[in-house]
Design a protein around this motif. Structure first.
Motif, PDB file in Angstrom:
ATOM      1  N   LEU A  83     -15.935  -1.579  -3.593  1.00 17.00           N
ATOM      2  CA  LEU A  83     -14.915  -2.616  -3.416  1.00 17.00           C
ATOM      3  C   LEU A  83     -13.636  -2.284  -4.184  1.00 17.00           C
ATOM      4  O   LEU A  83     -12.532  -2.599  -3.729  1.00 17.00           O
ATOM      5  N   LEU A  84     -13.778  -1.647  -5.349  1.00 22.28           N
ATOM      6  CA  LEU A  84     -12.599  -1.275  -6.138  1.00 22.28           C
ATOM      7  C   LEU A  84     -11.729  -0.250  -5.401  1.00 22.28           C
ATOM      8  O   LEU A  84     -10.536  -0.493  -5.190  1.00 22.28           O
ATOM      9  N   PRO A  85     -12.274   0.923  -5.008  1.00 24.29           N
ATOM     10  CA  PRO A  85     -11.444   1.866  -4.247  1.00 24.29           C
ATOM     11  C   PRO A  85     -10.887   1.276  -2.953  1.00 24.29           C
ATOM     12  O   PRO A  85      -9.729   1.537  -2.606  1.00 24.29           O
ATOM     13  N   LEU A  86     -11.700   0.485  -2.255  1.00 20.25           N
ATOM     14  CA  LEU A  86     -11.246  -0.070  -0.986  1.00 20.25           C
ATOM     15  C   LEU A  86     -10.149  -1.117  -1.170  1.00 20.25           C
ATOM     16  O   LEU A  86      -9.399  -1.402  -0.226  1.00 20.25           O
ATOM     17  N   ALA A  87     -10.038  -1.684  -2.357  1.00 24.54           N
ATOM     18  CA  ALA A  87      -8.965  -2.634  -2.641  1.00 24.54           C
ATOM     19  C   ALA A  87      -7.680  -1.924  -3.062  1.00 24.54           C
ATOM     20  O   ALA A  87      -6.572  -2.381  -2.755  1.00 24.54           O
ATOM     21  N   VAL A  88      -7.816  -0.791  -3.755  1.00 22.67           N
ATOM     22  CA  VAL A  88      -6.653  -0.113  -4.348  1.00 22.67           C
ATOM     23  C   VAL A  88      -6.079   0.985  -3.440  1.00 22.67           C
ATOM     24  O   VAL A  88      -4.866   1.075  -3.251  1.00 22.67           O
ATOM     25  N   LEU A  89      -6.952   1.837  -2.890  1.00 22.26           N
ATOM     26  CA  LEU A  89      -6.484   3.022  -2.159  1.00 22.26           C
ATOM     27  C   LEU A  89      -5.619   2.702  -0.941  1.00 22.26           C
ATOM     28  O   LEU A  89      -4.591   3.376  -0.726  1.00 22.26           O
ATOM     29  N   PRO A  90      -5.959   1.710  -0.105  1.00 22.62           N
ATOM     30  CA  PRO A  90      -5.079   1.427   1.045  1.00 22.62           C
ATOM     31  C   PRO A  90      -3.655   1.067   0.619  1.00 22.62           C
ATOM     32  O   PRO A  90      -2.687   1.467   1.277  1.00 22.62           O
ATOM     33  N   ILE A  91      -3.522   0.335  -0.482  1.00 20.00           N
ATOM     34  CA  ILE A  91      -2.192  -0.061  -0.960  1.00 20.00           C
ATOM     35  C   ILE A  91      -1.447   1.152  -1.510  1.00 20.00           C
ATOM     36  O   ILE A  91      -0.285   1.411  -1.160  1.00 20.00           O
ATOM     37  N   ALA A  92      -2.122   1.905  -2.397  1.00 25.05           N
ATOM     38  CA  ALA A  92      -1.476   3.034  -3.053  1.00 25.05           C
ATOM     39  C   ALA A  92      -1.013   4.099  -2.050  1.00 25.05           C
ATOM     40  O   ALA A  92       0.142   4.554  -2.094  1.00 25.05           O
ATOM     41  N   TRP A  93      -1.908   4.478  -1.114  1.00 24.97           N
ATOM     42  CA  TRP A  93      -1.561   5.560  -0.192  1.00 24.97           C
ATOM     43  C   TRP A  93      -0.690   5.092   0.966  1.00 24.97           C
ATOM     44  O   TRP A  93      -0.091   5.915   1.666  1.00 24.97           O
ATOM     45  N   SER A  94      -0.577   3.787   1.195  1.00 20.15           N
ATOM     46  CA  SER A  94       0.343   3.290   2.216  1.00 20.15           C
ATOM     47  C   SER A  94       1.783   3.264   1.698  1.00 20.15           C
ATOM     48  O   SER A  94       2.732   3.339   2.485  1.00 20.15           O
ATOM     49  N   ILE A  95       1.938   3.175   0.376  1.00 20.15           N
ATOM     50  CA  ILE A  95       3.273   3.139  -0.226  1.00 20.15           C
ATOM     51  C   ILE A  95       3.742   4.532  -0.635  1.00 20.15           C
ATOM     52  O   ILE A  95       4.921   4.878  -0.486  1.00 20.15           O
ATOM     53  N   ALA A  96       2.817   5.373  -1.141  1.00 24.05           N
ATOM     54  CA  ALA A  96       3.171   6.665  -1.741  1.00 24.05           C
ATOM     55  C   ALA A  96       4.038   7.571  -0.870  1.00 24.05           C
ATOM     56  O   ALA A  96       4.969   8.207  -1.382  1.00 24.05           O
ATOM     57  N   PRO A  97       3.797   7.671   0.442  1.00 20.62           N
ATOM     58  CA  PRO A  97       4.602   8.612   1.243  1.00 20.62           C
ATOM     59  C   PRO A  97       6.077   8.241   1.362  1.00 20.62           C
ATOM     60  O   PRO A  97       6.891   9.079   1.745  1.00 20.62           O
ATOM     61  N   TRP A  98       6.434   6.988   1.019  1.00 18.30           N
ATOM     62  CA  TRP A  98       7.787   6.513   1.332  1.00 18.30           C
ATOM     63  C   TRP A  98       8.635   6.269   0.088  1.00 18.30           C
ATOM     64  O   TRP A  98       9.712   5.680   0.186  1.00 18.30           O
ATOM     65  N   VAL A  99       8.170   6.712  -1.071  1.00 16.82           N
ATOM     66  CA  VAL A  99       8.904   6.452  -2.314  1.00 16.82           C
ATOM     67  C   VAL A  99       9.403   7.771  -2.915  1.00 16.82           C
ATOM     68  O   VAL A  99       9.079   8.862  -2.446  1.00 16.82           O
ATOM     69  N   GLY A 100      10.190   7.641  -4.009  1.00 13.49           N
ATOM     70  CA  GLY A 100      10.719   8.811  -4.692  1.00 13.49           C
ATOM     71  C   GLY A 100       9.670   9.490  -5.556  1.00 13.49           C
ATOM     72  O   GLY A 100       8.495   9.087  -5.593  1.00 13.49           O
ATOM     73  N   TYR A 101      10.119  10.497  -6.302  1.00 15.07           N
ATOM     74  CA  TYR A 101       9.180  11.346  -7.047  1.00 15.07           C
ATOM     75  C   TYR A 101       8.417  10.588  -8.127  1.00 15.07           C
ATOM     76  O   TYR A 101       7.179  10.665  -8.187  1.00 15.07           O
TER      77      TYR A 101
END
Length: 410
Positions: A83-101
């Motif tokens: 439940l922990l990875p499934l709560a965090v990973l979708p948010i983190a990896w959905s944002i990461a490609p579109w932000v700065g370094y």
């Protein structure tokens, strides 16, 4: 030697399902490594050093998370831990490609801390599903699937970045892993037969030392040295990796690098296949000696052909060495702490790569491409000697207590 064991393993439904699912859980790791590097030096217009810092940050985060999530697996079970990875990973990896370094660096670190503990889950299911006599073959089968994932992952990463762009490729490949984690949550395979289950060849719980100085109860010299052996094997692999790049550049055959690396990975896969089929399996110390010796031997190559042949020979002992160490570790601890111990095994592999990269790089800068192979192989031989001396010393009292003419199983 019998390859029939693998056919027998494949007939077990849980083994078959977890091996396939494990492949999809692991492919995003090597694929993302390539995609993130291309993303940092491409769209973000940063240096390779800054791209390397992202990889280092991810490695450190994963090294921290593996024992922690492994411990949660032991205490809470699979579904509640996921439940922990499934709560965090979708948010983190959905944002990461579109932000700065800098935001990317932070999001990758957070994602690393909540990475799905796929290695612990897959291997615990495998061990639970087979008897002690087939444990090494089961772990070898998992090693082969891991090698396959690390062969396919970079290719998928490069193709995805080429056709979809690095940002969309990063998003898609990570969501492939998230989808696999959701399937794993739904599948919910049994990890152990019960919380108090102890394998027949493990140290009895009564014999496990009590917790001292804040250390886990399973920590002892033997397990510590086996983890050190795992760390060293991983260091050797990253040293061979960097040494191969340097060697191909020195031979002016950079165009052949991909083929040479694929041959090396194929050697490791074949080594795992043969090791698991053996009726009697060499110890971790023996495998580490063979890996270290063949790694040093590769430094004496004189042209691309001899280098590739010697690298293939060394590859035969890569996956089997890690498998031998893991089998020895899991056979030495109670089943109710296997998740945590496998987490530490994963951390040893991650830290070995993180420490080995700059260390091997320094050796290569100092004496040429041969430096990586001499450094890695030499450390392997030293740690193998320490493991052998320690296990010999630990087994001597047990053998002394046996009746004359009998020997310890160790």
């Amino acid at each position: 030697m019998s390859f029939q064991t693998y056919a027998d393993l494949w007939r077990i439904p849980d083994v078959r399902r977890i091996l396939v699912l494990g492949l999809f859980l692991r492919i995003p790791m090597p694929a993302s490594s390539v995609i993130v590097t291309l993303h940092v030096v491409g769209p973000l217009d940063r240096s390779y050093a800054e791209a390397g810092l992202v990889s280092t940050m991810l490695a450190i985060a994963m090294a921290i998370s593996a024992p922690w999530l492994g411990r949660l697996l032991d205490r809470l079970g699979l579904r509640r831990t996921l439940l922990l990875p499934l709560a965090v990973l979708p948010i983190a990896w959905s944002i990461a490609p579109w932000v700065g370094y800098l935001p990317l660096l932070a999001l990758v670190a957070v994602a690393g801390l909540f990475t799905v503990p796929s290695f612990s889950v897959v291997r615990q299911v495998m061990i639970r599903s087979v008897g002690p006599g087939k444990r090494t073959a089961a772990l070898s089968a998992d090693a082969m699937m891991t090698e396959l994932g690390f062969m396919v992952g970079p290719v998928i990463g490069v193709l995805g970045a080429s056709y979809f762009g690095t940002a969309w490729a990063m998003l898609l490949i990570q969501w492939l892993g998230i989808a696999a984690a959701i399937v794993l949550w739904l599948f919910n395979p049994m990890i152990t037969e019960g919380e108090a289950t102890v394998p027949s060849d493990a140290v009895p719980s009564a014999a496990v030392p009590k917790r001292r100085f804040g250390l886990p109860s399973w920590v002892n010299p033997g397990v510590t040295l086996l983890l050190a052996g795992t760390f060293t094997a991983s260091l050797i692999l990253i040293a061979e990796d960097l040494g191969t790049v340097a060697a191909m550049r020195d031979f002016d055959r950079t165009a052949l690098l991909g083929i040479v690396m694929a041959i090396w990975a194929l050697g490791s896969l074949l080594g795992a296949l043969i090791y698991g089929a053996l009726n009697s399996h060499p110890s971790t110390a023996v495998m580490l000696v063979l890996l270290g010796a063949t790694t040093v031997l590769t430094a004496f190559a004189w042209d691309p052909i001899s280098f590739t042949v010697l690298l293939l020979l060394s590859g035969f002992f890569c996956a089997p060495t890690l498998t031998a160490a893991l089998e020895a570790i899991t056979s030495s601890v109670p089943a109710n702490v296997r998740g945590e111990v496998m987490g530490w095994h994963g951390s040893a592999i991650t830290l070995g790569s993180a420490v080995g990269a700059p260390t091997a790089g320094f050796a290569i800068d100092l004496i040429g491409w041969q430096g990586g192979f001499v450094l890695g192989g030499g450390l392997g031989l030293l740690i193998a000697a320490a493991i052998w001396l320690t296990t010999r010393r630990m087994s001597t009292p047990a053998e002394a207590s046996l009746p004359p003419g009998e020997k310890s199983p160790a």
